[in-house]
Design a protein around this motif. Structure first.
Motif, PDB file in Angstrom:
ATOM      1  N   ARG A   1    -156.415 -27.359 -46.831  1.00 45.71           N
ATOM      2  CA  ARG A   1    -155.262 -26.730 -46.166  1.00 45.71           C
ATOM      3  C   ARG A   1    -155.503 -25.249 -45.914  1.00 45.71           C
ATOM      4  O   ARG A   1    -155.164 -24.722 -44.867  1.00 45.71           O
ATOM      5  N   ALA A   2    -156.058 -24.574 -46.913  1.00 42.60           N
ATOM      6  CA  ALA A   2    -156.251 -23.125 -46.800  1.00 42.60           C
ATOM      7  C   ALA A   2    -157.523 -22.764 -46.041  1.00 42.60           C
ATOM      8  O   ALA A   2    -157.523 -21.832 -45.229  1.00 42.60           O
ATOM      9  N   TYR A   3    -158.606 -23.476 -46.325  1.00 46.44           N
ATOM     10  CA  TYR A   3    -159.923 -23.163 -45.742  1.00 46.44           C
ATOM     11  C   TYR A   3    -160.628 -24.474 -45.389  1.00 46.44           C
ATOM     12  O   TYR A   3    -161.458 -24.965 -46.160  1.00 46.44           O
ATOM     13  N   PRO A   4    -160.333 -25.054 -44.234  1.00 44.01           N
ATOM     14  CA  PRO A   4    -160.863 -26.378 -43.891  1.00 44.01           C
ATOM     15  C   PRO A   4    -162.387 -26.501 -43.966  1.00 44.01           C
ATOM     16  O   PRO A   4    -162.894 -27.569 -44.279  1.00 44.01           O
ATOM     17  N   ASP A   5    -163.113 -25.429 -43.735  1.00 50.45           N
ATOM     18  CA  ASP A   5    -164.572 -25.500 -43.752  1.00 50.45           C
ATOM     19  C   ASP A   5    -165.157 -25.382 -45.163  1.00 50.45           C
ATOM     20  O   ASP A   5    -166.366 -25.531 -45.337  1.00 50.45           O
ATOM     21  N   LEU A   6    -164.325 -25.117 -46.150  1.00 51.73           N
ATOM     22  CA  LEU A   6    -164.832 -24.856 -47.497  1.00 51.73           C
ATOM     23  C   LEU A   6    -164.384 -25.875 -48.544  1.00 51.73           C
ATOM     24  O   LEU A   6    -164.458 -25.603 -49.742  1.00 51.73           O
ATOM     25  N   GLU A   7    -163.951 -27.049 -48.104  1.00 51.39           N
ATOM     26  CA  GLU A   7    -163.461 -28.014 -49.086  1.00 51.39           C
ATOM     27  C   GLU A   7    -164.566 -28.460 -50.043  1.00 51.39           C
ATOM     28  O   GLU A   7    -164.328 -28.616 -51.245  1.00 51.39           O
ATOM     29  N   HIS A   8    -165.802 -28.640 -49.553  1.00 52.49           N
ATOM     30  CA  HIS A   8    -166.917 -28.995 -50.447  1.00 52.49           C
ATOM     31  C   HIS A   8    -167.241 -27.851 -51.401  1.00 52.49           C
ATOM     32  O   HIS A   8    -167.554 -28.077 -52.570  1.00 52.49           O
ATOM     33  N   ALA A   9    -167.169 -26.642 -50.898  1.00 49.33           N
ATOM     34  CA  ALA A   9    -167.461 -25.482 -51.748  1.00 49.33           C
ATOM     35  C   ALA A   9    -166.452 -25.376 -52.887  1.00 49.33           C
ATOM     36  O   ALA A   9    -166.814 -25.009 -54.007  1.00 49.33           O
ATOM     37  N   ALA A  10    -165.203 -25.718 -52.612  1.00 50.44           N
ATOM     38  CA  ALA A  10    -164.181 -25.661 -53.665  1.00 50.44           C
ATOM     39  C   ALA A  10    -164.494 -26.664 -54.772  1.00 50.44           C
ATOM     40  O   ALA A  10    -164.428 -26.336 -55.968  1.00 50.44           O
ATOM     41  N   ILE A  11    -164.861 -27.862 -54.377  1.00 54.98           N
ATOM     42  CA  ILE A  11    -165.202 -28.897 -55.366  1.00 54.98           C
ATOM     43  C   ILE A  11    -166.484 -28.501 -56.096  1.00 54.98           C
ATOM     44  O   ILE A  11    -166.575 -28.598 -57.320  1.00 54.98           O
ATOM     45  N   ALA A  12    -167.486 -28.049 -55.346  1.00 55.07           N
ATOM     46  CA  ALA A  12    -168.768 -27.664 -55.946  1.00 55.07           C
ATOM     47  C   ALA A  12    -168.594 -26.518 -56.930  1.00 55.07           C
ATOM     48  O   ALA A  12    -169.181 -26.532 -58.021  1.00 55.07           O
ATOM     49  N   SER A  13    -167.790 -25.536 -56.558  1.00 57.36           N
ATOM     50  CA  SER A  13    -167.627 -24.401 -57.474  1.00 57.36           C
ATOM     51  C   SER A  13    -166.946 -24.842 -58.761  1.00 57.36           C
ATOM     52  O   SER A  13    -167.340 -24.420 -59.853  1.00 57.36           O
ATOM     53  N   LEU A  14    -165.947 -25.683 -58.649  1.00 55.95           N
ATOM     54  CA  LEU A  14    -165.267 -26.162 -59.854  1.00 55.95           C
ATOM     55  C   LEU A  14    -166.225 -26.963 -60.735  1.00 55.95           C
ATOM     56  O   LEU A  14    -166.340 -26.706 -61.935  1.00 55.95           O
ATOM     57  N   LEU A  15    -166.930 -27.904 -60.140  1.00 58.77           N
ATOM     58  CA  LEU A  15    -167.809 -28.767 -60.930  1.00 58.77           C
ATOM     59  C   LEU A  15    -169.062 -28.072 -61.435  1.00 58.77           C
ATOM     60  O   LEU A  15    -169.410 -28.181 -62.615  1.00 58.77           O
ATOM     61  N   PHE A  16    -169.758 -27.386 -60.541  1.00 57.90           N
ATOM     62  CA  PHE A  16    -171.080 -26.865 -60.893  1.00 57.90           C
ATOM     63  C   PHE A  16    -171.029 -25.502 -61.571  1.00 57.90           C
ATOM     64  O   PHE A  16    -171.836 -25.226 -62.448  1.00 57.90           O
ATOM     65  N   LEU A  17    -170.120 -24.646 -61.171  1.00 62.85           N
ATOM     66  CA  LEU A  17    -170.045 -23.332 -61.814  1.00 62.85           C
ATOM     67  C   LEU A  17    -169.285 -23.391 -63.136  1.00 62.85           C
ATOM     68  O   LEU A  17    -169.592 -22.637 -64.054  1.00 62.85           O
ATOM     69  N   ARG A  18    -168.329 -24.282 -63.235  1.00 63.94           N
ATOM     70  CA  ARG A  18    -167.497 -24.342 -64.441  1.00 63.94           C
ATOM     71  C   ARG A  18    -167.990 -25.356 -65.470  1.00 63.94           C
ATOM     72  O   ARG A  18    -167.723 -25.201 -66.651  1.00 63.94           O
ATOM     73  N   PHE A  19    -168.670 -26.417 -65.020  1.00 62.02           N
ATOM     74  CA  PHE A  19    -169.039 -27.479 -65.951  1.00 62.02           C
ATOM     75  C   PHE A  19    -170.535 -27.787 -65.956  1.00 62.02           C
ATOM     76  O   PHE A  19    -171.232 -27.521 -66.928  1.00 62.02           O
ATOM     77  N   ILE A  20    -171.009 -28.366 -64.881  1.00 58.84           N
ATOM     78  CA  ILE A  20    -172.367 -28.908 -64.852  1.00 58.84           C
ATOM     79  C   ILE A  20    -173.419 -27.821 -65.026  1.00 58.84           C
ATOM     80  O   ILE A  20    -174.333 -27.959 -65.850  1.00 58.84           O
ATOM     81  N   GLY A  21    -173.295 -26.738 -64.282  1.00 59.42           N
ATOM     82  CA  GLY A  21    -174.275 -25.653 -64.391  1.00 59.42           C
ATOM     83  C   GLY A  21    -174.324 -25.069 -65.792  1.00 59.42           C
ATOM     84  O   GLY A  21    -175.398 -24.802 -66.338  1.00 59.42           O
ATOM     85  N   LEU A  22    -173.163 -24.899 -66.390  1.00 55.45           N
ATOM     86  CA  LEU A  22    -173.110 -24.361 -67.754  1.00 55.45           C
ATOM     87  C   LEU A  22    -173.737 -25.323 -68.761  1.00 55.45           C
ATOM     88  O   LEU A  22    -174.412 -24.904 -69.705  1.00 55.45           O
ATOM     89  N   ALA A  23    -173.529 -26.612 -68.558  1.00 56.90           N
ATOM     90  CA  ALA A  23    -174.119 -27.603 -69.463  1.00 56.90           C
ATOM     91  C   ALA A  23    -175.639 -27.635 -69.313  1.00 56.90           C
ATOM     92  O   ALA A  23    -176.358 -27.852 -70.301  1.00 56.90           O
ATOM     93  N   ILE A  24    -176.147 -27.391 -68.100  1.00 58.00           N
ATOM     94  CA  ILE A  24    -177.602 -27.356 -67.887  1.00 58.00           C
ATOM     95  C   ILE A  24    -178.200 -26.157 -68.618  1.00 58.00           C
ATOM     96  O   ILE A  24    -179.213 -26.281 -69.314  1.00 58.00           O
TER      97      ILE A  24
END
Length: 189
Positions: free
Chosen positions: A42-65
């Motif tokens: 709704r806010a940034y139609p071109d960045l929906e993947h980036a929103a999911i990626a940032s939540l998953l990879f910056l907050r969880f997966i990347g930290l676990a690696i």
């Protein structure tokens, strides 16, 4: 030596990405990711993947690696050499998740082939983990309510029957009491 290291890193990154793609997510996390994706779109139609990626990879997966011991993935802390490898591995997976090629870090540019080869699969995976059907939840809630309605009606019918039976018993007792009174009166009289 640099080529061998790069190939080793690409194999590790591919193996890790394959593991990420096949690891099931909880329904709760899928719901959250779906809502995040919806709001991001709704806010940034071109960045929906980036929103999911940032939540998953910056907050969880990347930290676990980077910190596998802290996440209970291994028992011993990695060696400094392995920590460096894990940091590069996390950067590679994060760049893949954000669909960003390496440009500034010359020693990482050879990993761009890995990113190019897997970007479509990453986008598909991001779509998949953030496409929980929230309408199914609403339908399930409606179905539960619909299931409760007949039960409520059935309970009410049972209560009505019980009430009628109790009323009939009360009437029967009154009739019996009246008969006993009449019998006593006749016996006295």
């Amino acid at each position: 030596d640099a080529y061998v290291n790069c190939m080793h890193l690409q194999l590790a990154a591919q193996s890790l990405f394959n593991k990420i793609k096949t690891t099931p997510f909880s329904v709760e996390l899928a719901r959250i990711l779906t809502k995040v994706r919806s709001e991001a779109y709704r806010a940034y139609p071109d960045l929906e993947h980036a929103a999911i990626a940032s939540l998953l990879f910056l907050r969880f997966i990347g930290l676990a690696i980077i910190n596998p011991k802290g996440y209970g993935l291994i028992k011993e802390s990695p060696t400094p050499k392995n920590v460096r490898f894990l940091v590069i591995l996390a950067k590679t997976i994060q760049n893949l998740s954000f669909n960003v090629l390496f440009e500034k870090e010359q020693h990482m540019i050879d990993l761009n082939d890995f990113i190019k080869q897997n970007r479509s699969a990453m986008n598909n995976w991001l779509d998949c983990v953030s496409s929980y059907n929230l309408k199914l939840d609403e339908e399930d809630e409606e179905d539960e309510e619909d299931e409760k309605k007949p039960k409520k009606e059935e309970n009410q019918q049972n209560e009505d029957k019980i009430g009628k039976v109790e009323e009939e018993k009360k009437v029967e007792k009154e009739i019996v009491a009246d008969m006993l009174v009449e019998d006593r009166m006749s016996a006295l009289g």
